[in-house]
Design an enzyme around this catalytic site. Structure first.
Site, PDB file in Angstrom:
ATOM      1  N   SER A 145       0.866  -1.172   0.000  1.00  0.00           N
ATOM      2  CA  SER A 145       0.000   0.000   0.000  1.00  0.00           C
ATOM      3  C   SER A 145       0.904   1.223   0.000  1.00  0.00           C
ATOM      4  O   SER A 145       2.097   1.125   0.311  1.00  0.00           O
ATOM      5  CB  SER A 145      -0.871  -0.011   1.260  1.00  0.00           C
ATOM      6  OG  SER A 145      -1.488   1.239   1.474  1.00  0.00           O
ATOM      7  N   TYR A 160      -2.737  -1.156  10.241  1.00  0.00           N
ATOM      8  CA  TYR A 160      -2.575  -1.379   8.802  1.00  0.00           C
ATOM      9  C   TYR A 160      -1.256  -0.788   8.304  1.00  0.00           C
ATOM     10  O   TYR A 160      -0.525  -1.441   7.552  1.00  0.00           O
ATOM     11  CB  TYR A 160      -3.747  -0.754   8.069  1.00  0.00           C
ATOM     12  CG  TYR A 160      -3.824  -1.120   6.603  1.00  0.00           C
ATOM     13  CD1 TYR A 160      -4.247  -2.384   6.202  1.00  0.00           C
ATOM     14  CD2 TYR A 160      -3.495  -0.195   5.612  1.00  0.00           C
ATOM     15  CE1 TYR A 160      -4.335  -2.711   4.857  1.00  0.00           C
ATOM     16  CE2 TYR A 160      -3.580  -0.509   4.276  1.00  0.00           C
ATOM     17  CZ  TYR A 160      -3.997  -1.777   3.901  1.00  0.00           C
ATOM     18  OH  TYR A 160      -4.074  -2.095   2.555  1.00  0.00           O
TER      19      TYR A 160
END
Length: 254
Positions: A145, A160
């Site tokens: 990401s 995350y």
């Protein structure tokens, strides 16, 4: 003219392939001629994806698999090799996250994120790596990401972001270890794309953050990751390893 993205005869395995980006990746690989094994927990969804994959005239294998379960991972890899004879490409896509303030995050929530996003990536790379080392060839793409590098103001992303940062560091370590064995390992770093996972944490602050912080002012559209994924999955990237390829609408440039 040489098509550097041609994957005819290649064999791939995609995790988290029952929906979202994983499904898109599986279909894209199939469109370029690769046989595809699709792994996820939701078998009924995988059966639907299989039908779509096979429309491109390639083989598709359904592998029921929880990426936190090492026995199931080993079974999925064994099944793929039995069917295809080899594994040329691994798309390590399965992921999960939460948007909970640190002081409200319980132990189990934290462990779930680390187990899925970090341990699952490592376990799958380890098992597929055994196959690729014997072949002296392989392309591993860990789906990270832009949170490998930055977090998001206004939305709690501690778990995350931590996990995705670990994925990038893992990528570099695996790339260094396997570089002389014909295996490349890279991280694909999406910005915000529409998915089931992003829908779970989306709220007005989330949407405002995308609009105000992404130079393009929008989410990524379906298919806008495919080109970058194909580059890393194909021999077009034969001298690229240990890298983070960001596809984030410019988020990390400002």
């Amino acid at each position: 003219m040489i098509n550097y993205f041609d994957l005819k005869g290649k064999c791939a395995i995609v995790t988290g392939a029952s929906s979202g980006l994983g499904k898109q990746f599986a279909l894209c690989l199939a469109e370029q001629g690769a046989n595809v094994a699709i792994a996820a927990r939701r078998v009924e969804r995988l059966e639907e994806v299989k039908k779509e994959v096979e429309k491109f005239g390639v083989k598709c294998v359904v592998c029921p698999c929880d990426v936190t379960n090492t026995a199931q991972i080993a079974e999925a890899v064994e099944k793929t090799v039995k069917e295809f004879g080899r594994i040329d490409i691994l798309i390590n896509n399965a992921a999960g996250g939460f948007a909970t303030p640190v002081v409200e995050c319980d132990d189990q929530t934290w462990q779930n994120v680390i187990n899925t996003n970090v341990n699952g990536v490592f376990y799958f790379a380890r098992e597929v790596g055994k196959v690729m080392l014997k072949q002296k060839y392989g392309k591993i793409i860990n789906v990270g990401s832009f949170h490998c590098q930055v977090t998001m103001n206004g939305v709690p992303r501690s778990g995350y972001s931590t996990a995705k940062g670990a994925v990038y560091m893992m990528t570099k370590a695996l790339a260094a270890e396997w570089a002389k064995s014909g295996i490349t390992v890279n991280t694909l770093g999406p910005g915000y794309f529409e998915s089931e996972m992003s829908a779970k944490v989306a709220n007005q602050a989330y949407e405002d953050g995308i609009k105000n912080n992404c130079p393009m002012g929008r989410r990524g559209k379906p298919g806008e990751l495919n080109g970058a994924m194909l580059f890393l999955a194909s021999d077009a990237s034969s001298y690229v390893t240990g890298q983070l390829l960001l596809v984030d609408g410019g988020w990390t440039i400002v």
